[in-house]
Design a protein around this motif. Structure first.
Motif, PDB file in Angstrom:
ATOM      1  N   GLU A  70       0.796  -1.282  -0.242  1.00 26.03           N
ATOM      2  CA  GLU A  70      -0.130   0.406  -0.417  1.00 26.03           C
ATOM      3  C   GLU A  70       1.124   1.131  -0.211  1.00 26.03           C
ATOM      4  O   GLU A  70      -0.181   2.339  -0.813  1.00 26.03           O
ATOM      5  N   GLN A  71       1.409   1.264   1.138  1.00 31.03           N
ATOM      6  CA  GLN A  71       2.446   2.231   0.980  1.00 31.03           C
ATOM      7  C   GLN A  71       3.791   2.647  -0.635  1.00 31.03           C
ATOM      8  O   GLN A  71       4.294   3.258  -0.968  1.00 31.03           O
ATOM      9  N   THR A  72       3.974   1.835  -0.878  1.00 31.00           N
ATOM     10  CA  THR A  72       5.162   1.700  -1.580  1.00 31.00           C
ATOM     11  C   THR A  72       4.488   1.265  -2.857  1.00 31.00           C
ATOM     12  O   THR A  72       5.276   2.034  -4.579  1.00 31.00           O
TER      13      THR A  72
ATOM     14  N   ALA B 133       7.816   5.640 -10.653  1.00 33.16           N
ATOM     15  CA  ALA B 133       9.201   5.131 -10.787  1.00 33.16           C
ATOM     16  C   ALA B 133       8.949   4.048 -12.113  1.00 33.16           C
ATOM     17  O   ALA B 133      10.151   5.223 -13.236  1.00 33.16           O
ATOM     18  N   ILE B 134       8.335   3.504 -12.549  1.00 33.22           N
ATOM     19  CA  ILE B 134       7.571   3.356 -13.840  1.00 33.22           C
ATOM     20  C   ILE B 134       7.974   3.855 -15.173  1.00 33.22           C
ATOM     21  O   ILE B 134       8.578   4.153 -15.841  1.00 33.22           O
ATOM     22  N   ASP B 135       7.339   5.468 -14.467  1.00 30.86           N
ATOM     23  CA  ASP B 135       7.023   6.215 -15.917  1.00 30.86           C
ATOM     24  C   ASP B 135       8.000   7.105 -16.025  1.00 30.86           C
ATOM     25  O   ASP B 135       7.812   7.125 -17.675  1.00 30.86           O
TER      26      ASP B 135
ATOM     27  N   LEU C 209      17.935   5.836 -11.573  1.00 29.16           N
ATOM     28  CA  LEU C 209      16.558   5.401 -11.191  1.00 29.16           C
ATOM     29  C   LEU C 209      17.116   3.619 -10.589  1.00 29.16           C
ATOM     30  O   LEU C 209      16.706   3.151  -9.175  1.00 29.16           O
ATOM     31  N   LEU C 210      17.339   3.143 -11.776  1.00 22.89           N
ATOM     32  CA  LEU C 210      17.403   1.665 -11.881  1.00 22.89           C
ATOM     33  C   LEU C 210      18.288   0.956 -10.606  1.00 22.89           C
ATOM     34  O   LEU C 210      18.200   0.110 -10.239  1.00 22.89           O
ATOM     35  N   ARG C 211      19.514   1.999 -10.652  1.00 26.73           N
ATOM     36  CA  ARG C 211      20.425   1.312  -9.487  1.00 26.73           C
ATOM     37  C   ARG C 211      20.524   1.467  -8.229  1.00 26.73           C
ATOM     38  O   ARG C 211      20.759   0.771  -7.893  1.00 26.73           O
TER      39      ARG C 211
ATOM     40  N   ILE D 204      15.610   0.963  -6.749  1.00 25.59           N
ATOM     41  CA  ILE D 204      15.503  -0.335  -7.326  1.00 25.59           C
ATOM     42  C   ILE D 204      14.693  -1.710  -6.015  1.00 25.59           C
ATOM     43  O   ILE D 204      13.975  -2.334  -5.859  1.00 25.59           O
ATOM     44  N   ASN D 205      14.605  -0.310  -5.529  1.00 21.09           N
ATOM     45  CA  ASN D 205      13.826  -0.936  -3.721  1.00 21.09           C
ATOM     46  C   ASN D 205      12.160  -1.230  -3.995  1.00 21.09           C
ATOM     47  O   ASN D 205      11.521  -1.832  -3.193  1.00 21.09           O
ATOM     48  N   TYR D 206      11.650  -0.308  -4.631  1.00 15.61           N
ATOM     49  CA  TYR D 206      10.322  -0.085  -4.987  1.00 15.61           C
ATOM     50  C   TYR D 206      10.026  -0.856  -6.232  1.00 15.61           C
ATOM     51  O   TYR D 206       8.733  -1.471  -7.001  1.00 15.61           O
TER      52      TYR D 206
END
Length: 372
Positions: A162-164, A171-173, A187-189, A193-195
């Motif tokens: 729910e939080q992420t 991030a995907i966008d 952002l990938l590195r 990465i944690n999301y």
């Protein structure tokens, strides 16, 4: 080769050398009006360590500087003489400054969350950073509310979907729109990465322009890709991968516990990992409540020698079984990149769930054992 041919070749080389040069401009405020002096702008990514420019800071205001770069890069603002200079913000893991392709405006008036404005890369990085900060703040306020004045451990290890979810969506966008520049790979590195789920990470990574992989300080992205592939191969529904370690002349295996007819909750931890130690009381409670009902809680100590683990086990009163001295096998076998990390195995050895955090672990166990 005649004179005209030589001149033509030289002109072509000059044109090639000039191709790809991009303009940059840096201005803004570092948020501290007590600081006056010179600062260096140090490249932290494309040409690691190279000093790109020198800027004057007057009462916290950055006097504008501009020049040319071969590529957009990530920099650090450093006050004072190198290497004893004081890093104000440009820690590439926290507050990167993207330079190139226009004007970068650094807004450091909020010390904890400085923002970038100006170029599309700066604006999109700030969008990600704000989305992440807002989600984290909302989660922390909810934790404080639930604690109701009682003791509370603040750690993002138990953040749930729910939080992420909003961070992941953002991030995907952003990454999808920056597969041909340094923001996407950054952002990938480091940033997102944690999301991202491993399969989503791999899909986005496959779209990154190959030339970005040639930069000397983009780190070894191939190793990250390998980690993600291992995580996908050991996703929910797949059979466990065995691990083996030697302690005091005796071989211990994951298969000594997994696939033996009991559920197994494996907790990957280390004695010097503060979030790992924070999670131990919960693991002890789970062991006490579910051990007699068919669940084995198994600690798996990673990247440290057995003696260090033993001292922590004694100090924290841990009584559930342990695999010690596994070193880096958790990453080799399961693609685990950060701890604490939990994997729940079914009685037949298949993976029921992985990456469970905090309350998610409790909910999953209640779901299993309350329906038995």
């Amino acid at each position: 080769m005649n004179k005209q041919t030589i001149i033509t070749a030289l002109l072509a080389l000059i044109a090639m050398a000039g191709h790809g040069q991009i303009h940059y401009r840096l201005e803004g405020t570092i948020g501290d009006s007590t600081i006056t002096g010179k600062a260096v702008v140090q490249d932290m990514y494309v040409h690691s360590g190279e000093i790109i420019d020198t800027v004057n800071i007057i009462k916290g205001i950055i006097e504008p500087v501009e020049g040319e770069l071969s590529d957009t890069t990530i920099c650090a603002l450093i006050i004072g003489d190198m290497p004893e200079g004081k890093v104000i913000y440009l820690d590439r893991y926290l507050y990167p400054v993207f330079l190139g392709g226009g004007t970068t405006v650094f807004d450091g008036r909020t010390m904890r969350h400085p923002f970038l404005k100006g170029t599309t890369i700066c604006e999109d990085y700030t969008l990600f950073h704000k989305t992440e900060s807002e989600a984290l703040n909302k989660w922390m306020m909810e934790r404080i509310r639930k604690a109701n004045g009682g003791p509370m451990q603040i750690t993002t290890a138990d953040m749930g979907r729910e939080q992420t979810e909003q961070i992941e969506k953002t991030a995907i966008d952003i990454i999808s729109r920056h597969t041909s520049d340094i923001l996407g790979i950054y952002l990938l590195r480091e940033g997102a990465i944690n999301y991202l789920s491993p399969s989503t990470w791999l899909e986005l990574f496959s779209k990154v322009e190959p030339w970005l992989m040639t930069k000397p300080t983009v780190y070894n992205m191939s190793s990250f890709k390998s980690m993600m592939e291992k995580t996908v191969k050991t996703s929910e529904g797949t059979m466990f991968v065995d691990m083996e370690s030697e302690v005091d002349g005796h071989n211990c295996r994951l298969s000594d516990y997994v696939g033996k007819g009991r559920y197994v909750l494996a907790d990957f931890w280390q004695s010097t990992c503060a979030p790992c130690l924070t999670q131990i009381p919960m693991m002890k409670s789970i062991y006490q409540r579910y051990n007699e009902r068919g669940l084995t809680v198994l600690g798996i100590a990673v990247s440290e020698d057995a003696e260090k683990s033993r001292r922590a086990i004694k100090k924290h009163g841990i009584t559930y079984p342990q695999l010690l001295n596994t070193q880096d096998q958790s990453s080799d076998a399961y693609g685990i990149q950060a701890i604490p990390y939990s994997i729940l195995f079914a009685p037949d050895g298949t993976i029921l769930a992985r990456g469970l955090r905090g309350e998610e672990i409790e909910k999953k166990l209640e779901e299993i054992f309350n329906n038995k």
